[in-house]
Design a protein around this motif. Structure first.
Motif, mmCIF file in Angstrom:
data_model
loop_
_atom_site.group_PDB
_atom_site.id
_atom_site.type_symbol
_atom_site.label_atom_id
_atom_site.label_comp_id
_atom_site.label_asym_id
_atom_site.label_seq_id
_atom_site.Cartn_x
_atom_site.Cartn_y
_atom_site.Cartn_z
ATOM 1 N N VAL A 70 5.603 50.742 -118.027
ATOM 2 C CA VAL A 70 5.837 49.678 -119.004
ATOM 3 C C VAL A 70 7.128 48.964 -118.639
ATOM 4 N N VAL A 73 8.729 45.364 -123.994
ATOM 5 C CA VAL A 73 7.990 45.190 -125.246
ATOM 6 C C VAL A 73 8.677 44.074 -126.028
ATOM 7 N N LEU A 109 3.232 43.705 -124.921
ATOM 8 C CA LEU A 109 3.665 44.818 -124.088
ATOM 9 C C LEU A 109 3.204 44.541 -122.664
#
Length: 207
Positions: A70, A73, A109
């Motif tokens: 990731v 966000v 995200l």
């Protein structure tokens, strides 16, 4: 006669005390409402250090040979509509950022796999109080293998963290109390859309 005079005086006392009591209550009730409003405003105190951890699990074989991570966000502070991008540490997959108290909404995200990038529009909310440290939990993301309709699922748990290690990595959090504020999602599953500079096949891009 004397007795009758007392009775009349007593009745008169009762008659004029009723409006007085109503007037006193009328003055007290607005005061109570004002105090309650100030208590809500007091929650807009100092910013809180917000901490969280992410675990990414890949579902199926990954032909790209790059592990999914990731990247960031995006969240919006609902009362002010201020937008914040929370950047994720690419190695530890943790984040620590200062956020103002209030209600927040997750809007986007983004996931990277080497040179490949995809993003999802998971919609969730969480509340940040004016506390020293707010823990958003351990986010468990299951990411599909790259394909036409690629999905991502979201779950959150306590994560059983070693807080001594966390405080060592983030010294600004040492000596501060920690409260939990796990996000609540409208749906825990959403689609992943490819992002340039991936091969420019229009079918894979969100308009």
């Amino acid at each position: 006669m004397f007795s009758f005079h007392l009775t009349m005086c007593g009745n008169r006392w009762k008659l004029w005390t009723v409006p007085l009591i109503i007037a006193v209550y009328g003055l007290l009730l607005p005061s109570c409402a004002t105090v309650e409003g100030q208590a809500e405003m007091s929650e807009e105190g100092e910013p809180s250090i917000v901490f969280g951890r992410i675990e990414v699990n890949e579902i199926g074989p990954n032909p790209r040979q790059f592990p999914a991570r990731v990247r960031f966000v995006d969240v919006v502070h609902v009362p002010t509509q201020d937008w914040t991008r929370i950047k994720i540490n690419p190695t530890s997959q943790t984040f620590a950022v200062s956020l103002s108290p209030g209600r927040y909404e997750m809007t986007r995200l983004q996931v990277t796999e080497g040179p490949f990038t995809a993003q999802s529009y998971l919609s969730g909310t969480f509340n940040i109080a004016a506390n020293d440290v707010t823990y958003l939990g351990t986010w468990q993301l299951n990411v599909d293998t790259p394909r036409t309709q690629r999905m991502i699922t979201f779950d959150v748990s306590d994560g059983s963290l070693n807080w001594d290690e966390v405080f060592e990595n983030y010294p600004a959090m040492k000596g501060k109390s920690v409260v939990n504020a796990f996000p609540k999602l409208v749906e825990n599953q959403a689609r992943l859309y490819a992002v340039a500079p991936n091969p420019k096949l229009k079918y894979f891009y969100r308009q």
